[in-house]
Design an enzyme around this catalytic site. Sequence first.
Site, mmCIF file in Angstrom:
data_model
loop_
_atom_site.group_PDB
_atom_site.id
_atom_site.type_symbol
_atom_site.label_atom_id
_atom_site.label_comp_id
_atom_site.label_asym_id
_atom_site.label_seq_id
_atom_site.Cartn_x
_atom_site.Cartn_y
_atom_site.Cartn_z
ATOM 1 N N ARG A 157 -0.544 14.212 14.169
ATOM 2 C CA ARG A 157 0.295 13.987 12.983
ATOM 3 C C ARG A 157 0.362 15.266 12.144
ATOM 4 O O ARG A 157 -0.259 15.371 11.090
ATOM 5 C CB ARG A 157 -0.245 12.812 12.166
ATOM 6 C CG ARG A 157 -0.378 11.546 12.976
ATOM 7 C CD ARG A 157 -0.953 10.418 12.157
ATOM 8 N NE ARG A 157 0.020 9.851 11.246
ATOM 9 C CZ ARG A 157 -0.272 8.916 10.340
ATOM 10 N NH1 ARG A 157 -1.511 8.487 10.211
ATOM 11 N NH2 ARG A 157 0.666 8.432 9.568
ATOM 12 N N PRO A 158 1.114 16.260 12.615
ATOM 13 C CA PRO A 158 1.230 17.508 11.846
ATOM 14 C C PRO A 158 2.048 17.289 10.583
ATOM 15 O O PRO A 158 2.729 16.267 10.425
ATOM 16 C CB PRO A 158 1.969 18.432 12.824
ATOM 17 C CG PRO A 158 2.777 17.510 13.674
ATOM 18 C CD PRO A 158 1.920 16.280 13.850
ATOM 19 N N ILE A 159 1.990 18.250 9.678
ATOM 20 C CA ILE A 159 2.759 18.135 8.429
ATOM 21 C C ILE A 159 3.883 19.181 8.415
ATOM 22 O O ILE A 159 4.239 19.712 7.357
ATOM 23 C CB ILE A 159 1.858 18.275 7.188
ATOM 24 C CG1 ILE A 159 1.185 19.658 7.139
ATOM 25 C CG2 ILE A 159 0.818 17.182 7.144
ATOM 26 C CD1 ILE A 159 0.623 19.988 5.759
ATOM 27 N N CYS A 187 -4.977 7.759 10.171
ATOM 28 C CA CYS A 187 -5.103 7.316 11.568
ATOM 29 C C CYS A 187 -4.849 8.479 12.523
ATOM 30 O O CYS A 187 -3.926 9.259 12.330
ATOM 31 C CB CYS A 187 -4.111 6.199 11.854
ATOM 32 S SG CYS A 187 -4.297 4.776 10.762
ATOM 33 N N LYS A 199 0.829 -1.197 0.000
ATOM 34 C CA LYS A 199 0.000 0.000 0.000
ATOM 35 C C LYS A 199 0.871 1.258 0.000
ATOM 36 O O LYS A 199 0.661 2.189 -0.788
ATOM 37 C CB LYS A 199 -0.907 0.019 1.229
ATOM 38 C CG LYS A 199 -1.781 1.275 1.315
ATOM 39 C CD LYS A 199 -2.332 1.509 2.716
ATOM 40 C CE LYS A 199 -1.281 2.099 3.631
ATOM 41 N NZ LYS A 199 -1.849 2.616 4.900
ATOM 42 N N ASN A 200 1.864 1.300 0.898
ATOM 43 C CA ASN A 200 2.679 2.507 1.048
ATOM 44 C C ASN A 200 3.443 2.834 -0.226
ATOM 45 O O ASN A 200 3.614 4.007 -0.578
ATOM 46 C CB ASN A 200 3.648 2.334 2.216
ATOM 47 C CG ASN A 200 2.939 2.317 3.555
ATOM 48 O OD1 ASN A 200 1.829 2.842 3.688
ATOM 49 N ND2 ASN A 200 3.549 1.709 4.552
ATOM 50 N N ARG A 250 -4.189 9.575 4.745
ATOM 51 C CA ARG A 250 -3.013 10.401 5.017
ATOM 52 C C ARG A 250 -2.208 10.734 3.752
ATOM 53 O O ARG A 250 -1.724 11.844 3.589
ATOM 54 C CB ARG A 250 -2.120 9.654 6.019
ATOM 55 C CG ARG A 250 -0.869 10.399 6.469
ATOM 56 C CD ARG A 250 -1.200 11.544 7.385
ATOM 57 N NE ARG A 250 0.003 12.169 7.920
ATOM 58 C CZ ARG A 250 -0.012 13.271 8.655
ATOM 59 N NH1 ARG A 250 -1.167 13.851 8.931
ATOM 60 N NH2 ARG A 250 1.090 13.792 9.111
#
Length: 275
Positions: free
Chosen positions: A126-128, A121, A27-28, A97
């Site tokens: 989970r900042p960017i 998730c 998937k990744n 994501r």
Amino acid sequence: MGECMESNIVVTGKKLLSGEVNISGSKNCALCLIAGALLIEEEVKINNVPDIEDIRQFIKILNYLNVETNFENNVLRINANNLEIKDLLTETITSFRASYYLLGALLNKVDNLKISKFGGCNFVKRPINYHRDLFRHLGIESLEKEEYYEFNRSEFKYDDYTLAYPSFGASVNALLYAVSANKEIRIHNLTSEIEFVQFVMFLVSMGANISLINDMAIIRPSKLHGGEFNNIPDRIETGTFMLMGPIICERIKINNICPIHNKSLLDLFSLLDIK
């Protein structure tokens, strides 16, 4: 996928399992490859793509951008020749994501882009920030609004950047942006994960001029072309079934794997004399 009708799952143990499984495509890695196909104005054929919700959602975004797609029997064909860039203030962006790969794929093509906040998730914050810092140094300023980000081209830019952390996602975005920048760019402290290395191999096979030296990449101007690429098996899924073997299985046969991608686990099995 159908709706789950039951609120509980009952597991009856004390029974050895036996059987055969086929490992899905990664998937990744597949999500990176799909984003990379947006840089190419010819058809790209990607084999061994898992038929899962994240992939379907990404395809939906591509169709919204007027990109032609065909997904059958785990083969995904993408043709971005008629790509139409527009603001991405849609719920689809918030559903997974990896939609942030659209930043690297699109920001060299526009002066301004608004995009909904990315999903995925939510077990931790989970900042960017790694992505925003990367783009700021490469000439793209960003503003965070309540429900979306706005990215704007700036005159202030560098052509050499070191990631503060070897983030997988930021490494992918760095290459997506640099390959389409039409000038030489150097990126340092990139991730060394197998899926990222495969992504680099994909871009090179499509004509990208990338020199990968340890954790640094030198990206030079190039002309990309279409082609065909095989996605790798999912090493996380492989590892899960491998661990099931000695714990709850009498016998299990695992097909479509790349042993070297799970070498550490296989080495451990050798030490424990697990066959």
